[in-house]
Design a protein around this motif. Structure first.
Motif, PDB file in Angstrom:
ATOM      1  N   GLY A 107      -8.860   3.945 -47.731  1.00 24.89           N
ATOM      2  CA  GLY A 107      -7.887   2.860 -47.810  1.00 24.89           C
ATOM      3  C   GLY A 107      -7.887   1.997 -46.563  1.00 24.89           C
ATOM      4  O   GLY A 107      -8.849   1.959 -45.802  1.00 24.89           O
ATOM      5  N   LYS A 108      -6.769   1.313 -46.360  1.00 26.84           N
ATOM      6  CA  LYS A 108      -6.663   0.355 -45.257  1.00 26.84           C
ATOM      7  C   LYS A 108      -6.341   1.059 -43.948  1.00 26.84           C
ATOM      8  O   LYS A 108      -5.436   1.876 -43.876  1.00 26.84           O
ATOM      9  N   GLN A 109      -7.109   0.724 -42.920  1.00 26.26           N
ATOM     10  CA  GLN A 109      -6.859   1.178 -41.554  1.00 26.26           C
ATOM     11  C   GLN A 109      -6.666  -0.081 -40.708  1.00 26.26           C
ATOM     12  O   GLN A 109      -7.354  -1.080 -40.906  1.00 26.26           O
ATOM     13  N   ILE A 110      -5.751  -0.001 -39.764  1.00 27.46           N
ATOM     14  CA  ILE A 110      -5.342  -1.206 -39.027  1.00 27.46           C
ATOM     15  C   ILE A 110      -5.384  -0.958 -37.521  1.00 27.46           C
ATOM     16  O   ILE A 110      -4.992   0.107 -37.052  1.00 27.46           O
ATOM     17  N   VAL A 111      -5.845  -1.956 -36.799  1.00 25.26           N
ATOM     18  CA  VAL A 111      -5.652  -2.059 -35.355  1.00 25.26           C
ATOM     19  C   VAL A 111      -4.804  -3.311 -35.166  1.00 25.26           C
ATOM     20  O   VAL A 111      -5.234  -4.406 -35.526  1.00 25.26           O
ATOM     21  N   LYS A 112      -3.595  -3.131 -34.655  1.00 22.49           N
ATOM     22  CA  LYS A 112      -2.658  -4.258 -34.583  1.00 22.49           C
ATOM     23  C   LYS A 112      -2.244  -4.525 -33.140  1.00 22.49           C
ATOM     24  O   LYS A 112      -1.772  -3.630 -32.448  1.00 22.49           O
ATOM     25  N   ASP A 113      -2.450  -5.763 -32.718  1.00 21.20           N
ATOM     26  CA  ASP A 113      -2.023  -6.266 -31.412  1.00 21.20           C
ATOM     27  C   ASP A 113      -2.539  -5.404 -30.262  1.00 21.20           C
ATOM     28  O   ASP A 113      -1.802  -5.089 -29.325  1.00 21.20           O
ATOM     29  N   LEU A 114      -3.804  -5.039 -30.322  1.00 20.31           N
ATOM     30  CA  LEU A 114      -4.420  -4.233 -29.266  1.00 20.31           C
ATOM     31  C   LEU A 114      -4.540  -5.070 -27.998  1.00 20.31           C
ATOM     32  O   LEU A 114      -5.151  -6.134 -27.985  1.00 20.31           O
ATOM     33  N   TYR A 115      -3.920  -4.574 -26.958  1.00 17.98           N
ATOM     34  CA  TYR A 115      -3.994  -5.189 -25.643  1.00 17.98           C
ATOM     35  C   TYR A 115      -4.321  -4.094 -24.650  1.00 17.98           C
ATOM     36  O   TYR A 115      -3.696  -3.048 -24.644  1.00 17.98           O
ATOM     37  N   TRP A 116      -5.314  -4.341 -23.816  1.00 18.18           N
ATOM     38  CA  TRP A 116      -5.752  -3.335 -22.860  1.00 18.18           C
ATOM     39  C   TRP A 116      -5.129  -3.628 -21.508  1.00 18.18           C
ATOM     40  O   TRP A 116      -5.468  -4.611 -20.858  1.00 18.18           O
ATOM     41  N   ASP A 117      -4.223  -2.762 -21.085  1.00 18.76           N
ATOM     42  CA  ASP A 117      -3.647  -2.838 -19.754  1.00 18.76           C
ATOM     43  C   ASP A 117      -4.481  -1.929 -18.862  1.00 18.76           C
ATOM     44  O   ASP A 117      -4.442  -0.709 -19.003  1.00 18.76           O
ATOM     45  N   ALA A 118      -5.235  -2.485 -17.962  1.00 20.36           N
ATOM     46  CA  ALA A 118      -6.226  -1.727 -17.181  1.00 20.36           C
ATOM     47  C   ALA A 118      -5.630  -0.976 -16.000  1.00 20.36           C
ATOM     48  O   ALA A 118      -6.367  -0.428 -15.188  1.00 20.36           O
ATOM     49  N   LYS A 119      -4.316  -0.902 -15.891  1.00 18.64           N
ATOM     50  CA  LYS A 119      -3.706  -0.215 -14.740  1.00 18.64           C
ATOM     51  C   LYS A 119      -4.067   1.261 -14.694  1.00 18.64           C
ATOM     52  O   LYS A 119      -4.225   1.831 -13.639  1.00 18.64           O
ATOM     53  N   GLY A 120      -4.205   1.896 -15.849  1.00 17.21           N
ATOM     54  CA  GLY A 120      -4.507   3.327 -15.875  1.00 17.21           C
ATOM     55  C   GLY A 120      -5.994   3.644 -15.952  1.00 17.21           C
ATOM     56  O   GLY A 120      -6.367   4.792 -16.175  1.00 17.21           O
ATOM     57  N   LEU A 121      -6.847   2.656 -15.761  1.00  9.57           N
ATOM     58  CA  LEU A 121      -8.289   2.868 -15.872  1.00  9.57           C
ATOM     59  C   LEU A 121      -8.781   3.794 -14.769  1.00  9.57           C
ATOM     60  O   LEU A 121      -8.536   3.556 -13.589  1.00  9.57           O
ATOM     61  N   GLN A 122      -9.480   4.852 -15.146  1.00 11.20           N
ATOM     62  CA  GLN A 122      -9.964   5.829 -14.184  1.00 11.20           C
ATOM     63  C   GLN A 122     -11.435   5.628 -13.827  1.00 11.20           C
ATOM     64  O   GLN A 122     -11.969   6.332 -12.994  1.00 11.20           O
ATOM     65  N   LEU A 123     -12.072   4.677 -14.471  1.00 14.61           N
ATOM     66  CA  LEU A 123     -13.493   4.424 -14.265  1.00 14.61           C
ATOM     67  C   LEU A 123     -13.658   3.197 -13.371  1.00 14.61           C
ATOM     68  O   LEU A 123     -13.036   2.163 -13.625  1.00 14.61           O
ATOM     69  N   PRO A 124     -14.459   3.285 -12.311  1.00 15.19           N
ATOM     70  CA  PRO A 124     -14.676   2.078 -11.499  1.00 15.19           C
ATOM     71  C   PRO A 124     -15.465   1.057 -12.310  1.00 15.19           C
ATOM     72  O   PRO A 124     -16.535   1.353 -12.811  1.00 15.19           O
ATOM     73  N   LEU A 125     -14.911  -0.119 -12.450  1.00 16.55           N
ATOM     74  CA  LEU A 125     -15.508  -1.149 -13.289  1.00 16.55           C
ATOM     75  C   LEU A 125     -15.608  -2.433 -12.481  1.00 16.55           C
ATOM     76  O   LEU A 125     -14.585  -2.987 -12.069  1.00 16.55           O
TER      77      LEU A 125
END
Length: 159
Positions: A107-125
């Protein structure tokens, strides 16, 4: 360290429209520095076996492989999240998605209003333009592609 992420493009493509269709795959601008991702996908048949091929690329005279390429048994990952790289990606996605349960998917799967807040990022990017290329493999055949492009900027001098 202040970090900002802005989605710049989203591309969703079904390789087998008898199995999977995309009703929506688009970005919506909230303000000048923030965009959100919305995806609606229909699984027309139950998915009991799913693999996900993950590639991350950085733009430098074209997109070049950056973080590597990984193929994850998605159903096994949803039972026990044991892949460190994909765990980072899924932690970003899980609060915005209905994909947060084990197989089967139907059936239907949804990703809604995905926003990435990078404050918790543990990987050096490093700052730059990136692409996350996902190939969804059902029953050992590629069925769909979802590619997401974003700009990452990290200000090392502002906190």
């Amino acid at each position: 360290m202040a970090a900002t992420v802005k989605f710049t493009n989203a591309v969703c493509e079904s390789k087998n429209k008898t199995w999977i269709t995309f009703d929506r795959c688009r970005l919506r601008a909230i303000n000048r520095n923030k965009t959100v991702l919305n995806v609606e996908v229909n699984f027309l048949h139950p998915v009991h076996s799913a693999n996900l091929n993950f590639r991350m690329q950085k733009r430098a005279n074209g997109y070049k492989p950056w973080l590597g390429e990984y193929t994850v048994d998605f159903c096994a990952f949803m039972r026990k999240s044991n892949h460190p790289v994909f765990r980072i990606v899924f932690d970003i996605l899980k609060d915005f998605s209905t994909l947060n349960h084990t197989c089967p998917y139907v059936g239907k799967q949804i990703v809604k209003d995905l926003y990435w807040d990078a404050k918790g990022l543990q990987l050096p990017l490093p700052s730059g333009d990136y692409a996350v290329l996902l190939t969804w493999i059902f029953d050992k055949k590629p069925q769909a592609l979802t590619n997401f492009y974003f700009t990452f900027h990290q200000d090392l001098f502002n906190e």
